[in-house]
Design a protein around this motif. Sequence first.
Motif, PDB file in Angstrom:
ATOM      1  N   ASP A   1      -5.899  -4.451   6.295  1.00  0.00           N
ATOM      2  CA  ASP A   1      -5.625  -3.030   6.495  1.00  0.00           C
ATOM      3  C   ASP A   1      -4.343  -2.847   7.308  1.00  0.00           C
ATOM      4  O   ASP A   1      -3.866  -3.776   7.966  1.00  0.00           O
ATOM      5  CB  ASP A   1      -6.819  -2.362   7.201  1.00  0.00           C
ATOM      6  N   TRP A   2      -3.780  -1.636   7.226  1.00  0.00           N
ATOM      7  CA  TRP A   2      -2.536  -1.295   7.928  1.00  0.00           C
ATOM      8  C   TRP A   2      -2.867  -0.467   9.162  1.00  0.00           C
ATOM      9  O   TRP A   2      -3.413   0.626   9.045  1.00  0.00           O
ATOM     10  CB  TRP A   2      -1.616  -0.490   7.012  1.00  0.00           C
TER      11      TRP A   2
ATOM     12  N   GLY B   1     -10.922  -1.416   6.987  1.00  0.00           N
ATOM     13  CA  GLY B   1     -11.544  -0.154   7.370  1.00  0.00           C
ATOM     14  C   GLY B   1     -10.971   0.455   8.637  1.00  0.00           C
ATOM     15  O   GLY B   1     -11.231   1.615   8.938  1.00  0.00           O
ATOM     16  N   ASP B   2     -10.202  -0.315   9.396  1.00  0.00           N
ATOM     17  CA  ASP B   2      -9.633   0.209  10.641  1.00  0.00           C
ATOM     18  C   ASP B   2      -8.344   0.989  10.429  1.00  0.00           C
ATOM     19  O   ASP B   2      -7.822   1.587  11.371  1.00  0.00           O
ATOM     20  CB  ASP B   2      -9.334  -0.944  11.620  1.00  0.00           C
ATOM     21  N   GLY B   3      -7.796   0.969   9.209  1.00  0.00           N
ATOM     22  CA  GLY B   3      -6.447   1.510   9.054  1.00  0.00           C
ATOM     23  C   GLY B   3      -6.291   2.523   7.936  1.00  0.00           C
ATOM     24  O   GLY B   3      -7.221   3.271   7.604  1.00  0.00           O
ATOM     25  N   SER B   4      -5.109   2.539   7.359  1.00  0.00           N
ATOM     26  CA  SER B   4      -4.668   3.618   6.463  1.00  0.00           C
ATOM     27  C   SER B   4      -4.826   3.313   4.983  1.00  0.00           C
ATOM     28  O   SER B   4      -4.524   4.166   4.149  1.00  0.00           O
ATOM     29  CB  SER B   4      -3.192   3.915   6.726  1.00  0.00           C
ATOM     30  N   ILE B   5      -5.245   2.095   4.635  1.00  0.00           N
ATOM     31  CA  ILE B   5      -5.218   1.707   3.228  1.00  0.00           C
ATOM     32  C   ILE B   5      -6.537   2.010   2.526  1.00  0.00           C
ATOM     33  O   ILE B   5      -7.615   1.665   3.021  1.00  0.00           O
ATOM     34  CB  ILE B   5      -4.887   0.202   3.084  1.00  0.00           C
TER      35      ILE B   5
ATOM     36  N   HIS C   1     -15.804  -1.397   2.478  1.00  0.00           N
ATOM     37  CA  HIS C   1     -14.490  -0.798   2.196  1.00  0.00           C
ATOM     38  C   HIS C   1     -13.782  -1.342   0.960  1.00  0.00           C
ATOM     39  O   HIS C   1     -12.828  -0.731   0.492  1.00  0.00           O
ATOM     40  CB  HIS C   1     -13.568  -0.971   3.406  1.00  0.00           C
TER      41      HIS C   1
ATOM     42  N   THR D   1      -1.377   0.843  13.234  1.00  0.00           N
ATOM     43  CA  THR D   1      -0.247   0.998  14.143  1.00  0.00           C
ATOM     44  C   THR D   1      -0.786   1.256  15.542  1.00  0.00           C
ATOM     45  O   THR D   1      -1.935   1.656  15.680  1.00  0.00           O
ATOM     46  CB  THR D   1       0.656   2.189  13.727  1.00  0.00           C
TER      47      THR D   1
ATOM     48  N   TRP E   1       0.809  -1.232   0.000  1.00  0.00           N
ATOM     49  CA  TRP E   1       0.000   0.000   0.000  1.00  0.00           C
ATOM     50  C   TRP E   1       0.841   1.280   0.000  1.00  0.00           C
ATOM     51  O   TRP E   1       0.418   2.312  -0.525  1.00  0.00           O
ATOM     52  CB  TRP E   1      -0.934   0.002   1.210  1.00  0.00           C
ATOM     53  N   TRP E   2       2.027   1.243   0.579  1.00  0.00           N
ATOM     54  CA  TRP E   2       2.893   2.414   0.737  1.00  0.00           C
ATOM     55  C   TRP E   2       3.636   2.779  -0.545  1.00  0.00           C
ATOM     56  O   TRP E   2       4.253   3.844  -0.625  1.00  0.00           O
ATOM     57  CB  TRP E   2       3.943   2.093   1.822  1.00  0.00           C
ATOM     58  N   ASP E   3       3.609   1.893  -1.539  1.00  0.00           N
ATOM     59  CA  ASP E   3       4.519   1.968  -2.693  1.00  0.00           C
ATOM     60  C   ASP E   3       3.901   2.781  -3.828  1.00  0.00           C
ATOM     61  O   ASP E   3       2.882   2.376  -4.397  1.00  0.00           O
ATOM     62  CB  ASP E   3       4.826   0.546  -3.163  1.00  0.00           C
TER      63      ASP E   3
END
Lengths: 277, 277
Positions: free
Chosen positions: A208-209, A225-229, A275, A211, A183-185
């Motif tokens: 999902d990502w 849905g809980d994260g950054s993606i 999501h 932290t 996802w970060w790329d």
Amino acid sequence: MTTDLARLSINQETVKQWSLEELATGCTASGISHVGLWRAPVQEYGVERAAKLMRESGLSVTSLCRGGFLTATDPKLRTAALDDNRKAIDEAATLGTDTLVLVSGGLPSGERDLTAARERIADALAVLAPYAAERGVRLAIEPLHPMFASDRCVVSTLGQALDLAERFPASQVGVVVDTYHIWWDDQAPAQIARAGASGRIHSFQVADWITPLPAGVLLGRGQLGDGSIDMRSFREQVDATGFTGPIEVEIFNEDLWARPGAELLAEVAARFTEHVL
Amino acid sequence: MTTDLARLSINQETVKQWSLEELATGCTASGISHVGLWRAPVQEYGVERAAKLMRESGLSVTSLCRGGFLTATDPKLRTAALDDNRKAIDEAATLGTDTLVLVSGGLPSGERDLTAARERIADALAVLAPYAAERGVRLAIEPLHPMFASDRCVVSTLGQALDLAERFPASQVGVVVDTYHIWWDDQAPAQIARAGASGRIHSFQVADWITPLPAGVLLGRGQLGDGSIDMRSFREQVDATGFTGPIEVEIFNEDLWARPGAELLAEVAARFTEHVL
């Protein structure tokens, strides 16, 4: 909200609290018709018996995790790894899935040469891909997040995975697109298009990502849905290549495993609709 | 083994157990003439006073960490971030270092758009770079390992950092090459060459990659030589671009901080000679 579960595949590690039989019953009861399986619990239950259970439950097996760990330098370890991968291919064939996911392996102890390790993977694929093809199984190289580069998988990006896969026919070796790992790329969209254009998206997985990451980082994946993606964007990118297959939800998370399986499965299905679709 | 310390710079977080005065004394006693400093301990000691201490100890300050956190969407937070970065630039100028390291910032709560976040960094650089240049300070964008993409830095690769930096003159905005963050990336060698060719390697930092990662992953860096990174190869790549500056050792590790500072510093110096030079 209505849920559309036609494309939803539940990776069995997402509901690790369930036995294989509970998984089959739970998915059937929820209108889910695809599952992704893991070798250890399948072996424990019996491979033929698991295949029968899936068949009789009307469940298709979208992938088997995992082969791989092909980076050893020691000749005995390399031979053992090839033997184990042949066994994994046989198990995939028995289960009726066309896709064996490969976690390619990290750096052997004391080694620091990533390029050489990636070449050893290519050497192993040259042996394994024809063996798999004869049994109707495709190998799917999964790039793992760079935080796993030393200990689990020296293939860290979709671009690297495709550089390896493209040495072989697409019918033999492809890739896994897993949102958690890529996802970060900023190169991921172009690489998804590249993978799709050559018919190499052999598996599409979502998680999902979130932290903070836990110690060891393996069990840090988040509920959809809980994260950054932006998972919908990835699903749209994959679909835009012509991919119409099941989408596997693969989440490793101890908090989710502590909950009743049926409750978790219902949440996953709802989040998938909200999501991903 | 003889140690060659002419290029060694000790980032103060590597010996966090030491006060600023202990750092100055310890480095001088060991024949080390470069240090990298952090804003919080410098502010606590007094910026002017810290500058005087470094000057009188004959220590050059190779960089100040850190500015950045430029990804907020809220106008008030953006204004506060710009103000704080101007203050960081002033502090760098006072300390006599030409380099302010930027940790660009993660995704604001609820945001999932990495591209938009990276654009907000560019917008902020357009304001800050001229301000810094007037004070003799260069901004150095540090790509952080992709495991920090959501919470600390949406700039995850040297390629992304250069895409941002190249919108500005090299005398104003460059990058940090830190082995810990980029070692896994097969594009890193080409990007190091790209950065060097345009004079944008404003800082070169080293730390090793070890596993398992601790919870939160921030303090998981390894002593030079303890991990998976071929640091000599990176040093050779950076040198090959014509870079001749100090090499900062920046390791965050609680086990190392639990040891006597002088013992740790001696080990770092020996490892630097053995694994980096």
